[in-house]
Design a protein around this motif. Sequence first.
Motif, short mmCIF file in Angstrom:
data_model
loop_
_atom_site.label_atom_id
_atom_site.label_comp_id
_atom_site.label_asym_id
_atom_site.label_seq_id
_atom_site.Cartn_x
_atom_site.Cartn_y
_atom_site.Cartn_z
N GLU A 214 57.83 168.31 85.93
CA GLU A 214 58.65 168.52 84.73
C GLU A 214 59.12 167.16 84.18
N ALA A 215 59.56 166.29 85.08
CA ALA A 215 60.04 164.96 84.65
C ALA A 215 58.89 164.18 83.99
N ILE A 216 57.70 164.27 84.58
CA ILE A 216 56.55 163.54 84.03
C ILE A 216 56.16 164.12 82.67
N ALA A 217 56.22 165.45 82.56
CA ALA A 217 55.88 166.10 81.28
C ALA A 217 56.86 165.69 80.19
N VAL A 218 58.13 165.63 80.53
CA VAL A 218 59.15 165.20 79.55
C VAL A 218 58.87 163.75 79.14
N PHE A 219 58.57 162.92 80.12
CA PHE A 219 58.23 161.51 79.85
C PHE A 219 57.05 161.43 78.87
N GLN A 220 56.03 162.27 79.13
CA GLN A 220 54.82 162.19 78.30
C GLN A 220 55.07 162.63 76.86
N ASN A 221 56.15 163.36 76.65
CA ASN A 221 56.47 163.78 75.28
C ASN A 221 57.45 162.86 74.58
N ARG A 222 57.87 161.82 75.26
CA ARG A 222 58.76 160.84 74.62
C ARG A 222 57.91 159.85 73.84
N GLU A 223 58.50 159.31 72.79
CA GLU A 223 57.82 158.23 72.08
C GLU A 223 58.55 156.93 72.43
N ARG A 224 57.85 156.04 73.10
CA ARG A 224 58.45 154.76 73.51
C ARG A 224 58.21 153.76 72.39
N ARG A 225 59.29 153.35 71.77
CA ARG A 225 59.12 152.52 70.57
C ARG A 225 59.37 151.04 70.80
N PHE A 226 60.05 150.67 71.84
CA PHE A 226 60.31 149.25 72.14
C PHE A 226 60.76 148.48 70.91
N GLY A 227 61.61 149.09 70.13
CA GLY A 227 62.18 148.42 68.96
C GLY A 227 61.40 148.62 67.67
N GLN A 228 60.17 149.14 67.77
CA GLN A 228 59.37 149.34 66.56
C GLN A 228 59.75 150.66 65.88
N THR A 229 59.13 150.93 64.73
CA THR A 229 59.32 152.23 64.09
C THR A 229 58.30 153.21 64.65
N SER A 230 58.58 154.49 64.43
CA SER A 230 57.66 155.53 64.88
C SER A 230 56.28 155.36 64.22
N ALA A 231 56.26 155.03 62.94
CA ALA A 231 54.99 154.86 62.23
C ALA A 231 54.16 153.73 62.84
N GLN A 232 54.82 152.65 63.21
CA GLN A 232 54.10 151.53 63.83
C GLN A 232 53.48 151.97 65.16
N VAL A 233 54.26 152.72 65.92
CA VAL A 233 53.78 153.14 67.25
C VAL A 233 52.57 154.04 67.07
N ARG A 234 52.66 154.98 66.12
CA ARG A 234 51.55 155.92 65.93
C ARG A 234 50.31 155.21 65.40
N ALA A 235 50.50 154.21 64.56
CA ALA A 235 49.37 153.46 64.01
C ALA A 235 48.63 152.70 65.11
N ALA A 236 49.36 152.30 66.13
CA ALA A 236 48.75 151.53 67.22
C ALA A 236 48.06 152.43 68.25
N ARG A 237 48.23 153.75 68.09
CA ARG A 237 47.60 154.68 69.05
C ARG A 237 46.58 155.54 68.33
N PRO A 238 45.29 155.13 68.40
CA PRO A 238 44.24 155.82 67.63
C PRO A 238 44.17 157.31 67.95
N ASP A 239 44.45 157.69 69.20
CA ASP A 239 44.33 159.10 69.58
C ASP A 239 45.39 159.96 68.92
N GLN A 240 46.45 159.35 68.41
CA GLN A 240 47.54 160.11 67.80
C GLN A 240 47.38 160.24 66.28
N GLN A 241 46.45 159.46 65.70
CA GLN A 241 46.42 159.39 64.24
C GLN A 241 46.05 160.70 63.57
N ALA A 242 45.13 161.44 64.20
CA ALA A 242 44.67 162.68 63.59
C ALA A 242 45.70 163.80 63.75
N ALA A 243 46.63 163.63 64.65
CA ALA A 243 47.57 164.71 64.96
C ALA A 243 48.56 164.96 63.83
#
Length: 243
Positions: A214-243
Amino acid sequence: MSAAPAVPHHIAIVMDGNGRWATRRFLPRVAGHKQGVESLRRCVKACAARGVSVLTVFAFSSENWNRPVEEVSGLMDLMVVALGREVPKLIQDGVRLHFVGERSGLSEKIAAGLMQAEAATAHNSRLVLNVCFNYGGRWDIARAAAQLAARGEELTEANLDRAMALSHVPDPDLFIRTGGEQRLSNFLLWQSAYAELFFSDRLWPEFDEAALDEAIAVFQNRERRFGQTSAQVRAARPDQQAA
Ligand code: IPE
Ligand code: IPE
Ligand code: MG
């Protein structure tokens, strides 16, 4: 097809709730700590099976010396017993042990036991298990700073990072605390700067594979931004772009 979400590389756990587990069963608190060792063994195996590379657990804090003497001595005795019993199993499971914390406050017997356990597991590489024993986050930072000062090195983030007790592993990705409390209690203050926090109401002896998943699943659904914006993070992850 999108890639499977990544398992955290490094999980840190404040294993809290042993005393309450025992008290609820009308057992002495030390019985809860014994059960806590069983839970840790199960957790180590589960982490290794899931591809976690580093597990860091809080076993005894700098502040736990303030507990009643019989509980402290029970915990020290349990460490000796657990080392004797668990190290052969850890070797079989490919686990490399590191003990992190102030050794000078420990008895010679325990200090020798920790060194032997580290040496006996030094060639293992499946999972690194850091056991924080007589550890405090403030102790860690102050000690690192003192080391740099003694060597005449500059007090920079990078130099401090290298002098810290967990310099042999990357920072934790997921920080779990069991037992229902939502505080850090002086654990990995420096290293958890960007860890995802997960608080479980389960007492540590009851933290099983399903709770870890459960803890790992919750972790996997978090967006780790390290100070960036959500859009920046998604742009850097090709697998997420189509979603
Ligand atoms: C954590 O469990 C283990 C140690 C601090 C050694 P506790 O002993 O703190 O358990 P609770 O919080 O009293 O239930
Ligand atoms: C933190 O738990 C230390 C360990 C789990 C070893 P505590 O039970 O000692 O923390 P507090 O005192 O409730 O903050
Ligand atoms: Mg506690």
